[in-house]
Write a protein that holds these residues in place. Structure first.
Motif: not given
Length: 316
Positions: A143-172
């Motif tokens: 099942t492949r995401l349509r581009p619009a749905d993918a963009a919405a999911a991608y933005k959410s995932y990027l924000r979550r990655l950004s949250d992980m970088l609030d107080e440290q240089p790498y994800l963990l």
């Protein structure tokens, strides 16, 4: 120890993951550039059917899937660690999410109409069509995401990655681990291969800064090599005995009722449905291995991770 031979091509995201890890571990390798689409006769001479990218070759041992290749490189060069304690289980789980869920959201966004037009702008219509047909054949029933749905999911995932970088240089933590390399490569594709849609990254400046840190690691030392030489290398070598190579877990773990020595096939669960057949010589907690004979490459051992691959008995 035989030299590392990496079979890859420049725009392969999973190859970029491995190239960066080679740089992180300061490892040298031979570089064989392979086609991005089928046919791939030289790759199949080594793998027997598996056609995804990259493939790592060490003599007559062939390692498929970047997840397994990472384990091999960790055993070969344990420091700096990809799976540092504590928290290596978390790092592996995050990496698996990044290599699947994050990857497919990113790529559906990257290769939407705008990104695809950029990527194939200087190519002939036949080239673009051939690439699309090749990837369609690899996708099977995915099942492949349509581009619009993918963009919405991608933005959410990027924000979550950004949250992980609030107080440290790498994800963990303070140093990169397997999670960073797995999360980086689909974002790298956005930034480098489809820059016309890379503005999606601008909303998370912490992620962009992290990407700059990852990019600065650099690739491993690579020496040009060709496929004919790589196949000749395999033919001149003997595969390492089971349990004595870079996959040291040799304890048989049977969930399938398929004894060692059976004719078997191994296939990816979803993307890349082409099977590899051979004699089952290992089925451990972490990996499968097949022994196969090729008229050009000789006797090779082909290794797969257990997770995300399907083992089946082949009736002789």
């Amino acid at each position: 120890m035989n030299e590392l031979i990496l079979h890859h091509y420049p725009t392969s995201p999973f190859s970029e993951k491995i190239r960066l890890i080679l740089g992180y571990k300061q490892l040298a390798c031979k570089s064989v550039i392979i086609p991005s689409i089928m046919p791939k006769p030289d790759v199949l001479a080594l793998t027997g059917g598996y056609r995804k990218t990259p493939v790592l070759q060490i003599g007559a041992d062939i390692y498929c899937d970047s997840a397994l290749i990472c384990d091999v490189l960790e055993h070969l060069q344990p420091t700096p660690a990809l799976y540092p304690e504590p928290g290596k289980g978390l790092a592996r789980i995050l990496a698996q999410w990044a290599d699947s869920t994050l990857f497919w959201a990113a790529m559906a966004h990257n290769l939407g109409p705008k990104g695809a037009a950029h990527m194939f702008g200087n190519a002939s219509p036949d080239t673009a069509r051939a690439f699309g047909e090749d990837r369609k054949a690899m996708s099977g029933n995915m099942t492949r995401l349509r581009p619009a749905d993918a963009a919405a999911a991608y933005k959410s995932y990027l924000r979550r990655l950004s949250d992980m970088l609030d107080e440290q240089p790498y994800l963990l933590g303070q140093a990169p681990c397997i999670a960073d390399f797995a999360a980086y490569h689909p974002l790298w594709f956005t930034r480098v291969c489809t820059p016309v849609v890379a503005d999606i990254l601008d909303h998370t400046p912490a992620v962009l800064d992290w990407m700059d840190r990852m990019h600065a690691i650099g690739s491993g030392r690579m020496e040009k090599f060709d496929a004919t030489q790589a196949i000749a290398t395999a033919a001149a070598a003997e595969p390492l005995p089971v349990g004595h190579g870079l996959l040291r877990d040799s304890t048989f773990q049977d969930e399938h009722g398929i004894p060692l020595g059976s004719r078997a096939s191994i296939t990816a669960e979803s993307f890349g449905p082409e099977p590899t057949e051979g004699e089952l010589i290992a089925a451990t907690r972490t990996h499968y291995s097949l022994r196969r004979l090729d008229e050009r490459a000789g006797t090779v051992h082909v290794h797969f991770p257990r997770i995300a691959y399907v083992l089946k008995k082949v009736d002789v």
